[in-house]
Design an enzyme around this catalytic site. Structure first.
Site, mmCIF file in Angstrom:
data_model
loop_
_atom_site.group_PDB
_atom_site.id
_atom_site.type_symbol
_atom_site.label_atom_id
_atom_site.label_comp_id
_atom_site.label_asym_id
_atom_site.label_seq_id
_atom_site.Cartn_x
_atom_site.Cartn_y
_atom_site.Cartn_z
ATOM 1 N N ASP A 211 0.858 -1.195 0.000
ATOM 2 C CA ASP A 211 0.000 0.000 0.000
ATOM 3 C C ASP A 211 0.887 1.236 0.000
ATOM 4 O O ASP A 211 2.118 1.133 -0.025
ATOM 5 C CB ASP A 211 -0.943 0.003 1.210
ATOM 6 C CG ASP A 211 -2.272 0.687 0.900
ATOM 7 O OD1 ASP A 211 -2.250 1.762 0.252
ATOM 8 O OD2 ASP A 211 -3.333 0.179 1.296
ATOM 9 N N ASP A 236 1.927 1.366 -5.418
ATOM 10 C CA ASP A 236 0.712 2.018 -5.896
ATOM 11 C C ASP A 236 -0.015 1.063 -6.821
ATOM 12 O O ASP A 236 0.612 0.438 -7.687
ATOM 13 C CB ASP A 236 1.072 3.311 -6.628
ATOM 14 C CG ASP A 236 -0.158 4.089 -7.048
ATOM 15 O OD1 ASP A 236 -0.753 3.755 -8.097
ATOM 16 O OD2 ASP A 236 -0.542 5.028 -6.332
ATOM 17 N N HIS A 255 -14.357 -1.089 -5.618
ATOM 18 C CA HIS A 255 -15.560 -0.252 -5.534
ATOM 19 C C HIS A 255 -15.246 1.235 -5.431
ATOM 20 O O HIS A 255 -16.140 2.067 -5.579
ATOM 21 C CB HIS A 255 -16.477 -0.714 -4.391
ATOM 22 C CG HIS A 255 -16.001 -0.384 -3.018
ATOM 23 N ND1 HIS A 255 -16.830 -0.446 -1.916
ATOM 24 C CD2 HIS A 255 -14.786 0.008 -2.536
ATOM 25 C CE1 HIS A 255 -16.159 -0.109 -0.837
ATOM 26 N NE2 HIS A 255 -14.918 0.166 -1.191
#
Length: 345
Positions: A211, A236, A255
């Site tokens: 992350d 990334d 999402h």
């Protein structure tokens, strides 16, 4: 001889419809009242037991009269309860707002009642015409770049994500038959809450948490039981992934993004996968028939704030098919999310 009043059943139905409409119209009022009591630690002050409103106000540094009125409103939503002697107490739902509650929802309540979301929601009429999230229209930039430039808001968001997923990660980890050995790569895995649960349940597995640097700086994988079994990698999701593993996790990532960006993320993961590796997309899966689902409300949060969406099974199937994957199964969990298993083709 004949009454002109409507039949009782008609009157009852009319009252119910009116009550439903008023609940919808007053929704932002309930949210603001919730924020007020959480902000002033009212649930924390009641954690030890019932209090009179004067004592409660003195303990939390607020005024008794407006506090009584706000508590009365939230009692209608079963967050608080006024006893026969006039003392105020917490309901079971209210206890989840305490800072030290198991799976506390305090930070989540502060996030979703924050001005970021209020401004985003207020922009929905314009969103219907333009498709532009209300957040972007108000702030002039996208949600996640805004968070990265506003450390205080970013901290609120990160704490809320931990709050929301508290207790959920274990349910998800127990819902999939992981192999006895191999490497699990948690892509955009936040602080590593899910990976921690997976590794705790499967001592033969190793893990990689990937992350942004500012997120992994406060990772949760320092425990003695995980020593030597984890790597922490700054990266990334829109850059080429070079981390190889046997199972890749994408939990509540897709999402946040449009279909186009979601395909880019999936193709990056696909490019890093070796033969036989599997991808687990962990997200809510909306019914294809449009029936009710708890994540429908979350879909509107996505509409308000980012360019992503909650998706149906057929939409996930199409997304994965466009990215070099074949969806092999959709597994329900004890949480809101399902586990979508996919294989590279």
């Amino acid at each position: 001889m004949f009454s002109s009043s409507p039949p009782v059943s008609t009157a009852v139905n009319s009252h119910r419809q009116s009550s439903l409409l008023h609940d919808l119209m007053y929704g932002h009022i309930y949210a603001s009242a919730l924020r007020a009591v959480v902000f002033h630690h009212i649930p924390d002050a009641l954690a030890a037991g019932p209090r009179g409103v004067e004592e409660l106000a003195a303990q939390t540094g607020v005024m008794a009269e407006p506090l009584e009125r706000v508590l009365r409103l939230l009692a209608m939503k079963d967050l608080f309860h006024k006893e026969d002697d006039g003392m105020w107490d917490l309901s079971p739902a209210g206890r989840s707002l305490c800072s030290d509650a198991v799976n506390s929802q305090r930070e989540a309540a502060l996030l979703f009642t924050d001005e970021m979301f209020r401004h985003s929601a207020a922009g929905l009429p314009n969103t219907l015409m333009t498709g532009l999230p209300g957040f972007e229209a108000f702030h002039g930039m996208e949600f996640f770049p805004y968070l990265r430039g506003h450390s205080e808001k970013n901290q609120v968001f990160d704490k809320a994500m931990v709050s929301i997923t508290a207790g959920v990660n274990e349910k998800i980890a127990r819902s999939y038959l992981f192999p006895e050995t191999g490497t699990v790569v948690d892509v955009a895995g936040g602080r590593g809450g899910l990976l921690k649960e997976v590794l705790a349940l499967h001592p033969g597995l190793s893990g990689v948490l990937l992350d942004r640097p500012e997120t992994i700086a406060s990772h949760l994988l320092d425990g003695e039981a995980l020593k030597g079994r984890c790597r922490i990698v700054a990266g990334d999701i829109f850059s080429n992934l070079t981390v190889q593993g046997d199972i890749y996790l994408l939990k509540n990532v897709l999402h946040d993004f449009s279909d186009g960006d979601a395909v880019k993320i999936l193709r990056n993961v696909r490019s890093a996968m070796r033969p036989g590796a599997k991808l687990l997309v962990i997200e809510a899966v909306l019914p294809d028939d449009g029936s009710a689902h708890p994540a429908v409300a979350l879909d509107i949060v996505m509409l308000m704030t980012v360019r992503g969406r909650e998706r149906t099974e057929s939409e996930f199937d199409a997304l994965l098919g466009s990215s070099g994957f074949r969806m092999s199964s959709v597994l329900p969990t004890l949480a809101l999310s399902s586990i979508i298993e996919a294989e590279a083709v």
